[in-house]
Design an enzyme around this catalytic site. Structure first.
Site, PDB file in Angstrom:
ATOM      1  CD  GLU A   1      -3.077  -0.898   0.260  1.00 21.38           C
ATOM      2  OE1 GLU A   1      -3.117   0.163  -0.387  1.00 21.38           O
ATOM      3  OE2 GLU A   1      -3.905  -1.808   0.105  1.00 21.38           O
ATOM      4  CB  CYS A   2       0.599   4.370  -1.898  1.00 24.52           C
ATOM      5  SG  CYS A   2      -1.106   4.968  -1.748  1.00 24.52           S
ATOM      6  N   GLY A   3       0.053   4.152   1.446  1.00 22.14           N
ATOM      7  CA  GLY A   3      -0.134   4.981   2.633  1.00 22.14           C
ATOM      8  C   GLY A   3      -1.548   5.501   2.788  1.00 22.14           C
TER       9      GLY A   3
END
Length: 295
Positions: A264-266
């Protein structure tokens, strides 16, 4: 592009007594077990229609991945059908939020403008604070920040701009492009979720596979990222996206292929924990710059 107010939910049972938006949101959150029981196996159009009818201040946050493009098309169809039934002029019922990290592929930026125009969908674009170009960003934070401190990079280009968008637009609910078939943290998704900030997240295509999404796109002439024709399945920033080595690999295997375990990117991590960690690092970096300047 001019903005529109999200679709009204005044007919929702959560607003039946004239409840304000905060009260509506709290009622929806309290009723999540029943809502998810109702929607877990529903068709995406049913989840989208329910959301439009019941969720106040609803937007679609999208980077124009394949799932986001299908969601956009389905919302457009719902919008047109309702306009015809009511005899009113058609307008897209769910405004878009596009986080321009400044490191998107040119094809992604082109698709964002092309798709918003195609569907006549109002789109709000947010970039990292105080920067609108790669040069401005790198003058401030240095080159290749994603290599030196990936969490801080994710916070600056994705998490903070998204949170700023939600605050400025008073967003209370969003459509996401997450699906169970994408695996990892997404395998156990519910149709409707609420994060630690109280933001309601809707995953309308949670039960569809990549093949289902791809089939819909082809059968309905949905605008999509031309990089997919080159073999990409999931497209993010250019530096964190690569062609899957194995054609049978998972669709997100081409994301962060050099970062073992990252999925996940955040944007879907705990916002408050992420914010505290990133701001601590940013303060330390600023103090270090001041010390260097005095040396």
């Amino acid at each position: 592009m001019a903005s529109l107010v999200p679709a009204s939910t005044s007919s929702s049972k959560y607003a039946a007594d004239g409840a304000d938006i905060d009260t509506q949101v709290q009622r929806i959150i309290a009723d999540l077990p029943n809502i998810n029981k109702q929607l877990q196996d529903a068709h995406p159009s049913e989840i989208l229609a329910w959301s439009i009818d019941n969720l106040p201040n609803l937007y679609q946050t999208t980077a124009f991945g394949l799932t986001g493009c299908v969601t956009l098309d389905l919302v457009s169809r719902i919008s047109s059908e309702r306009a015809q039934k009511s005899g009113l002029a058609a307008h897209h019922l769910v405004p878009l939020i596009f986080i321009d990290t400044l490191y998107h592929f040119p094809q992604t930026l082109d698709l964002a403008q092309r798709a918003a125009k195609h569907y006549n969908a109002p789109m709000h674009v947010f970039t990292p604070t105080g920067t609108s170009t790669v040069q401005e960003f790198e003058d401030r934070w240095g080159p290749q920040l994603w290599q030196r401190d990936e969490d801080t990079y994710d916070y600056l280009v994705k998490v903070e701009p998204a949170r700023r968008a939600y605050q400025e637009l008073n967003v209370r609910a969003v459509f996401t492009g997450r699906r169970r078939s994408q695996g990892a943290d997404r395998a156990a998704l519910s149709a409707i979720e609420v994060d630690e900030t109280g933001l309601i997240k809707v995953n309308p295509l949670l039960n569809w596979s990549f093949a289902d999404v791809d089939k819909y796109v082809k059968e309905n002439a949905v605008p999509y990222n031309e990089l997919l024709d080159l073999g990409y399945k999931s497209v993010g920033d250019w530096h964190s996206t690569s062609l899957p080595v194995d054609k049978e690999a998972g669709e997100r295997d081409g994301r962060w292929s050099d970062k073992a375990g990252k999925t996940e990117c955040g944007l879907h991590r705990d916002y408050f924990k992420f914010k505290v960690l990133a701001e601590k690092k940013l303060r330390e970096a600023e103090l270090s710059r001041r010390d260097d300047a005095r040396a």
